[in-house]
Design an enzyme around this catalytic site. Structure first.
Site, mmCIF file in Angstrom:
data_model
loop_
_atom_site.group_PDB
_atom_site.id
_atom_site.type_symbol
_atom_site.label_atom_id
_atom_site.label_comp_id
_atom_site.label_asym_id
_atom_site.label_seq_id
_atom_site.Cartn_x
_atom_site.Cartn_y
_atom_site.Cartn_z
ATOM 1 N N ASN A 1 -25.918 -72.914 -16.041
ATOM 2 C CA ASN A 1 -24.780 -71.990 -15.951
ATOM 3 C C ASN A 1 -23.033 -72.331 -16.314
ATOM 4 O O ASN A 1 -22.632 -73.443 -16.076
ATOM 5 C CB ASN A 1 -24.580 -71.798 -14.711
ATOM 6 C CG ASN A 1 -23.574 -71.757 -13.964
ATOM 7 O OD1 ASN A 1 -22.465 -71.163 -13.869
ATOM 8 N ND2 ASN A 1 -23.469 -72.846 -12.528
ATOM 9 N N PHE B 1 -17.101 -67.959 -12.822
ATOM 10 C CA PHE B 1 -16.823 -66.858 -11.316
ATOM 11 C C PHE B 1 -16.846 -65.823 -11.759
ATOM 12 O O PHE B 1 -15.989 -65.052 -11.746
ATOM 13 C CB PHE B 1 -15.004 -66.911 -11.026
ATOM 14 C CG PHE B 1 -15.235 -68.493 -11.351
ATOM 15 C CD1 PHE B 1 -16.561 -69.427 -10.609
ATOM 16 C CD2 PHE B 1 -13.929 -69.188 -11.050
ATOM 17 C CE1 PHE B 1 -15.787 -70.669 -9.781
ATOM 18 C CE2 PHE B 1 -13.431 -70.587 -10.013
ATOM 19 C CZ PHE B 1 -14.283 -71.162 -9.906
ATOM 20 N N SER C 1 -15.170 -76.467 -10.569
ATOM 21 C CA SER C 1 -16.302 -75.610 -11.819
ATOM 22 C C SER C 1 -16.045 -75.565 -13.303
ATOM 23 O O SER C 1 -14.222 -75.895 -13.856
ATOM 24 C CB SER C 1 -16.358 -74.343 -11.848
ATOM 25 O OG SER C 1 -17.268 -73.477 -13.219
ATOM 26 N N ASN D 1 -16.467 -74.272 -15.670
ATOM 27 C CA ASN D 1 -16.597 -72.947 -16.817
ATOM 28 C C ASN D 1 -15.736 -72.487 -16.677
ATOM 29 O O ASN D 1 -14.918 -70.578 -17.520
ATOM 30 C CB ASN D 1 -17.598 -72.539 -15.965
ATOM 31 C CG ASN D 1 -19.088 -72.819 -15.834
ATOM 32 O OD1 ASN D 1 -19.408 -73.111 -16.967
ATOM 33 N ND2 ASN D 1 -19.621 -72.741 -15.020
ATOM 34 N N LYS E 1 -13.386 -78.673 -3.166
ATOM 35 C CA LYS E 1 -15.163 -78.515 -3.588
ATOM 36 C C LYS E 1 -14.994 -79.463 -5.011
ATOM 37 O O LYS E 1 -13.980 -78.673 -5.997
ATOM 38 C CB LYS E 1 -15.643 -77.728 -4.267
ATOM 39 C CG LYS E 1 -17.128 -78.036 -4.369
ATOM 40 C CD LYS E 1 -17.985 -76.446 -4.283
ATOM 41 C CE LYS E 1 -19.517 -77.143 -5.050
ATOM 42 N NZ LYS E 1 -20.146 -75.220 -4.397
ATOM 43 N N ASN F 1 -19.508 -80.315 -7.368
ATOM 44 C CA ASN F 1 -19.909 -78.812 -7.554
ATOM 45 C C ASN F 1 -21.312 -79.602 -9.183
ATOM 46 O O ASN F 1 -21.645 -80.842 -9.078
ATOM 47 C CB ASN F 1 -18.813 -78.700 -7.792
ATOM 48 C CG ASN F 1 -18.758 -77.654 -9.070
ATOM 49 O OD1 ASN F 1 -19.604 -76.836 -9.239
ATOM 50 N ND2 ASN F 1 -17.634 -76.548 -8.612
#
Length: 368
Positions: A116, A120, A182, A184, A222, A251
């Site tokens: 993915n 967000f 993340s 991204n 995280k 993650n």
């Protein structure tokens, strides 16, 4: 039955469209009182031996839904109905944002994985806080709130952006998660460096304490599986130093090499975070390293590549008090949580441990 349905319907659909369709069905079922009670009885049987206390919170069991599935806190009752012992919503950012351009979600069916690059996409912390504040729960469940950086906010202003979300959301959270891992959001993973992470976590902790009276909202961070081992150690030491309540490991990964991926090369090359079965080994490795470093001083949450009860059991033995899943839900369907709980209860019964708490970290504590 679900696998037949998946191959017949979902596999032929765009993954994001399939997600939204399933999401609508779950929300609809949870909105109908008689149906949700029937489904909860079938899909979410409770096992007394799995009752878990973590982060100062009591849960029916250790298995929860990882962040990313319910970004805007619209299906908490639905996911509880399906048997998840806690639901982590988000990632929520300070301001609403559409996320990255579509197409941005990909199934690697041969690898039981997802890629993915959602970015967000969410309605923003003000809207999500209002929804949580107005919520009237149909089921008792623990709700975690995962917060991240708004893409348009410069890295130098990230702390203020996180604080804004913390101030709005902490009053409605059973626990709060700072997501700095993340792949991204450009620059986000730079915040995992301890020199950037220390002021960020300190500011979020102070913000949560400032706006929530009468209770302390547990705070977790995280981290990514792609951190070097010495950086995992540094985050662990920082968490203990700051009195953090927990670490979520891990993650998604940006790695592709060495994972034994079998899907088409063009699909594997899609940019974004890889989740699911290929992440299993590294996520477990990071978890074991964290527990060896922090022991029982903070709560560890194992996530990444958990598909079966055996996977969840191995995370508990490696140091996780709580475990989470997401990607396997796409492939296993609505009976997944039930199977995890049944299998965990059987493993505990056949183990030398009286409780799940006794099993946490048992493999790491064994003499070499």
């Amino acid at each position: 039955m679900y696998k037949f349905f998946f191959n017949l319907v979902f596999k032929r659909m765009d993954p994001e469209e399939a997600h939204h369709l399933a999401f609508r069905w779950i929300r609809l079922a949870a909105a109908l009182p008689v149906l949700r009670v029937f489904l909860a009885a079938a899909l979410a049987p409770r096992y007394k031996e799995l009752r878990t206390e973590a982060l100062g919170l009591r849960m029916h069991g250790p298995f929860g839904l990882a962040a990313g599935f319910d970004k805007n806190a619209v299906a908490i009752d639905g996911m509880s109905m399906l048997g998840f012992d806690h639901v982590e919503i988000g990632t929520v950012t300070g301001e609403a944002q559409p996320g990255n351009p579509k197409k941005r979600l990909f199934r690697l069916v041969a690898d039981r994985a997802l890629i993915n690059r959602m970015g967000f996409n969410n309605e923003g912390s003000a809207a999500v806080a209002a929804r949580l504040g107005a919520r009237r729960p149909a089921f008792r469940t623990v709700v975690g709130v995962n917060i991240g950086k708004t893409k348009a906010v410069p890295e130098a202003e990230a702390v203020a952006d996180y604080v804004k979300s913390a101030e709005r959301l902490a009053p409605h959270a059973d626990y709060l998660v700072v997501n700095v891992s993340s792949p991204n959001t450009p620059g986000l993973r730079n915040l995992q460096a301890t020199e950037a992470l220390r002021p960020l976590l300190t500011a979020v902790r102070e913000a949560a304490d400032r706006v929530v009276a009468g209770r302390r909202v547990p705070l977790l961070v995280k981290i990514a599986p792609d951190l070097a081992d010495e950086d995992v150690d540094a985050v662990a030491d920082l968490a203990v130093e700051l009195g953090l309540d927990g670490i979520i490991a891990t993650n998604t990964t940006i790695a592709r090499e060495g994972l034994g991926l079998r899907s088409a090369p063009a699909l594997v090359k899609e940019t974004g975070g890889l989740s699911g079965a290929p992440l299993k080994a590294r996520s477990l490795e990071v978890l074991r390293r964290l527990y060896a470093r922090v022991g029982d001083r903070i709560t560890l949450v194992g996530v990444g590549g958990i598909e079966t009860a055996e996977d969840a059991w191995q995370r508990i033995l490696a140091g996780a008090t709580l475990v989470q899943g997401y990607s396997a839900f796409v492939y296993e369907g609505p009976f997944w949580s039930r199977a995890i709980h049944k299998g965990l209860a059987a493993r505990l019964t056949n183990s030398p441990y009286a409780t799940l708490a006794d099993a946490v970290g048992a493999d790491v504590r064994k003499p070499a």
